[in-house]
Write a protein that holds these residues in place. Structure first.
Motif, PDB file in Angstrom:
ATOM      1  N   LEU A 159       0.685  -0.949  -0.287  1.00  0.00           N
ATOM      2  CA  LEU A 159       0.090   0.095   0.205  1.00  0.00           C
ATOM      3  C   LEU A 159       0.912   1.441   0.018  1.00  0.00           C
ATOM      4  N   LEU A 160       1.870   1.064   0.375  1.00  0.00           N
ATOM      5  CA  LEU A 160       2.969   2.936   0.247  1.00  0.00           C
ATOM      6  C   LEU A 160       3.515   2.464  -0.648  1.00  0.00           C
ATOM      7  N   GLU A 161       3.892   1.404  -1.483  1.00  0.00           N
ATOM      8  CA  GLU A 161       4.439   1.099  -3.014  1.00  0.00           C
ATOM      9  C   GLU A 161       3.401   2.294  -3.471  1.00  0.00           C
ATOM     10  N   ALA A 162       2.333   1.524  -3.401  1.00  0.00           N
ATOM     11  CA  ALA A 162       0.396   2.471  -4.175  1.00  0.00           C
ATOM     12  C   ALA A 162       1.066   3.795  -3.871  1.00  0.00           C
ATOM     13  N   ALA A 163       0.749   4.253  -2.877  1.00  0.00           N
ATOM     14  CA  ALA A 163       0.613   5.451  -2.445  1.00  0.00           C
ATOM     15  C   ALA A 163       2.594   6.804  -2.816  1.00  0.00           C
ATOM     16  N   ASP A 164       3.269   5.627  -2.857  1.00  0.00           N
ATOM     17  CA  ASP A 164       4.053   6.625  -3.094  1.00  0.00           C
ATOM     18  C   ASP A 164       4.484   6.959  -5.107  1.00  0.00           C
ATOM     19  N   ARG A 165       3.714   5.709  -6.002  1.00  0.00           N
ATOM     20  CA  ARG A 165       3.331   5.880  -6.918  1.00  0.00           C
ATOM     21  C   ARG A 165       2.172   7.234  -7.310  1.00  0.00           C
ATOM     22  N   VAL A 166       1.315   7.426  -6.571  1.00  0.00           N
ATOM     23  CA  VAL A 166       0.545   8.458  -6.422  1.00  0.00           C
ATOM     24  C   VAL A 166       1.476   8.981  -6.347  1.00  0.00           C
ATOM     25  N   VAL A 167       1.279   9.645  -4.972  1.00  0.00           N
ATOM     26  CA  VAL A 167       2.450  11.022  -4.790  1.00  0.00           C
ATOM     27  C   VAL A 167       3.395  11.979  -6.006  1.00  0.00           C
ATOM     28  N   LEU A 168       4.490  10.511  -6.530  1.00  0.00           N
ATOM     29  CA  LEU A 168       5.433  11.028  -7.475  1.00  0.00           C
ATOM     30  C   LEU A 168       4.080  11.321  -9.059  1.00  0.00           C
ATOM     31  N   ARG A 169       3.364  11.717  -8.598  1.00  0.00           N
ATOM     32  CA  ARG A 169       2.304  11.539 -10.487  1.00  0.00           C
ATOM     33  C   ARG A 169       1.538  13.171  -9.402  1.00  0.00           C
ATOM     34  N   ASP A 170       0.980  12.747  -8.482  1.00  0.00           N
ATOM     35  CA  ASP A 170       0.494  14.149  -8.069  1.00  0.00           C
ATOM     36  C   ASP A 170       0.721  14.960  -6.870  1.00  0.00           C
ATOM     37  N   GLY A 171       1.490  14.508  -6.273  1.00  0.00           N
ATOM     38  CA  GLY A 171       2.421  15.652  -5.471  1.00  0.00           C
ATOM     39  C   GLY A 171       1.780  15.410  -3.512  1.00  0.00           C
ATOM     40  N   PRO A 172       1.557  17.364  -3.469  1.00  0.00           N
ATOM     41  CA  PRO A 172       0.537  17.490  -2.233  1.00  0.00           C
ATOM     42  C   PRO A 172      -0.701  17.389  -2.430  1.00  0.00           C
ATOM     43  N   GLY A 173      -1.205  16.753  -4.109  1.00  0.00           N
ATOM     44  CA  GLY A 173      -1.938  16.751  -4.028  1.00  0.00           C
ATOM     45  C   GLY A 173      -2.191  15.539  -4.374  1.00  0.00           C
TER      46      GLY A 173
ATOM     47  N   GLY B 156      -5.425   4.194   9.351  1.00  0.00           N
ATOM     48  CA  GLY B 156      -6.654   5.059  10.624  1.00  0.00           C
ATOM     49  C   GLY B 156      -6.420   6.205   9.552  1.00  0.00           C
ATOM     50  N   ASP B 157      -5.877   6.594   9.551  1.00  0.00           N
ATOM     51  CA  ASP B 157      -6.576   8.621   8.326  1.00  0.00           C
ATOM     52  C   ASP B 157      -5.623   8.974   8.002  1.00  0.00           C
ATOM     53  N   LYS B 158      -5.958  10.097   7.026  1.00  0.00           N
ATOM     54  CA  LYS B 158      -4.601  10.553   5.976  1.00  0.00           C
ATOM     55  C   LYS B 158      -3.357  10.888   7.387  1.00  0.00           C
ATOM     56  N   GLY B 159      -4.028  11.397   8.077  1.00  0.00           N
ATOM     57  CA  GLY B 159      -2.306  11.667   8.938  1.00  0.00           C
ATOM     58  C   GLY B 159      -1.556  10.466   9.215  1.00  0.00           C
ATOM     59  N   GLY B 160      -2.147   9.535   9.102  1.00  0.00           N
ATOM     60  CA  GLY B 160      -1.493   8.503   9.336  1.00  0.00           C
ATOM     61  C   GLY B 160      -0.836   7.844   8.336  1.00  0.00           C
ATOM     62  N   LEU B 161      -1.900   7.603   7.632  1.00  0.00           N
ATOM     63  CA  LEU B 161      -0.823   7.500   5.664  1.00  0.00           C
ATOM     64  C   LEU B 161       0.354   8.027   5.827  1.00  0.00           C
ATOM     65  N   TYR B 162       0.314   9.622   6.174  1.00  0.00           N
ATOM     66  CA  TYR B 162       1.566  10.716   5.825  1.00  0.00           C
ATOM     67  C   TYR B 162       2.568  10.693   6.877  1.00  0.00           C
ATOM     68  N   ARG B 163       1.920  10.335   8.029  1.00  0.00           N
ATOM     69  CA  ARG B 163       3.391   9.598   8.629  1.00  0.00           C
ATOM     70  C   ARG B 163       4.072   8.040   8.430  1.00  0.00           C
ATOM     71  N   ALA B 164       2.969   7.222   8.076  1.00  0.00           N
ATOM     72  CA  ALA B 164       4.162   6.683   7.425  1.00  0.00           C
ATOM     73  C   ALA B 164       5.107   6.617   6.090  1.00  0.00           C
ATOM     74  N   LEU B 165       4.440   6.756   5.152  1.00  0.00           N
ATOM     75  CA  LEU B 165       5.284   7.534   4.059  1.00  0.00           C
ATOM     76  C   LEU B 165       6.495   8.880   4.679  1.00  0.00           C
ATOM     77  N   ALA B 166       6.448   9.727   5.894  1.00  0.00           N
ATOM     78  CA  ALA B 166       7.708  10.307   6.132  1.00  0.00           C
ATOM     79  C   ALA B 166       8.186   9.684   6.694  1.00  0.00           C
ATOM     80  N   LYS B 167       8.061   8.872   7.165  1.00  0.00           N
ATOM     81  CA  LYS B 167       8.957   7.650   8.031  1.00  0.00           C
ATOM     82  C   LYS B 167       9.298   7.600   6.880  1.00  0.00           C
ATOM     83  N   ARG B 168       9.181   6.726   6.120  1.00  0.00           N
ATOM     84  CA  ARG B 168       9.802   6.537   5.124  1.00  0.00           C
ATOM     85  C   ARG B 168      10.733   6.375   4.116  1.00  0.00           C
TER      86      ARG B 168
END
Length: 220
Positions: A21-35, A57-69
């Motif tokens: 899921l974090l890898e999928a989130a990374d792909r979206v972030v690479l495409r959309d950035g902060p959006g 949990g929520d957007k904040g939880g996913l953000y924190r996981a990506l930030a840690k990564r």
């Protein structure tokens, strides 16, 4: 035996799913950035948004996981630069260059971690799902980098009887300088990366040129 193995297998499976899921989130972030949005990430992962919420949990939880990564990976690179077999000035320049190279290589990831999404549109009926509330979460990323660098400085450089406090001042000050200068440079590109590294190294070199390494430390 079977009972003991099953929870362990379930835990490994959950960890693997979280990585996917974090890898999928990374792909979206690479495409959309902060959006980047939870809807887009769920779609990229081929799941529904409630399942994504279940893992983070929520957007904040996913953000924190990506930030840690990403922060973990950056810190590993910065430590390698600090441990390189070179004199102190070259190690400082290499560390600055490592940070700037990281944000230059993946600018959308950097913007996701450090910049809030665009302001909402005036008509709520036309408002798409909001991006991540990055403004709330980016400060801890910088604080972590500052504390990590302060630890390195405190362990390696003899700053006298008040060294622990001074190491934290230096650590957070250097990270703040790198972040502010890098943010400006990435947006405007007023000079080459090498020129920015040279200028920032000159700025830092004053006091760092004169302090002694701690006995037995790998040096700074």
């Amino acid at each position: 035996m079977e009972t003991t193995r099953q929870p362990a297998d379930q835990d490994r499976s959950a960890q693997q799913r979280r990585r996917e899921l974090l890898e999928a989130a990374d792909r979206v972030v690479l495409r959309d950035g902060p959006g980047a949005s939870m809807n887009a990430i769920a779609a990229e992962a081929g799941i529904t948004k409630p399942i994504l919420y279940r893992h983070f949990g929520d957007k904040g939880g996913l953000y924190r996981a990506l930030a840690k990564r990403h922060t973990d990976a950056l810190l590993d690179s910065l430590r390698a630069a600090l441990d390189a077999p070179a004199d102190r000035r070259r190690r400082i320049a290499a560390t600055l260059d490592t940070y700037l190279a990281a944000i230059e290589a993946r600018p959308q990831v950097y913007r996701f971690l450090m910049h809030p999404a665009e302001s909402p549109v005036a008509d709520p009926a036309q408002q798409p799902e909001a991006g991540f509330d990055i403004g709330r979460h980016s400060a801890p990323v910088l604080r972590r980098l500052g504390e990590e660098l302060a630890q390195v400085i405190g362990d390696r450089v003899d700053l006298g009887p008040d060294g622990a406090r001074r190491a934290r001042v230096w650590g957070h000050g250097i990270v703040g300088m790198m972040h502010a200068a890098g943010d400006w440079w990435l947006g405007e590109r007023p000079c080459s990366r090498a020129e920015l590294v040279a200028d920032l190294t000159d700025l830092l070199w004053g006091r760092l040129s004169s302090v002694a390494d701690r006995d037995g430390s790998p040096g700074f």
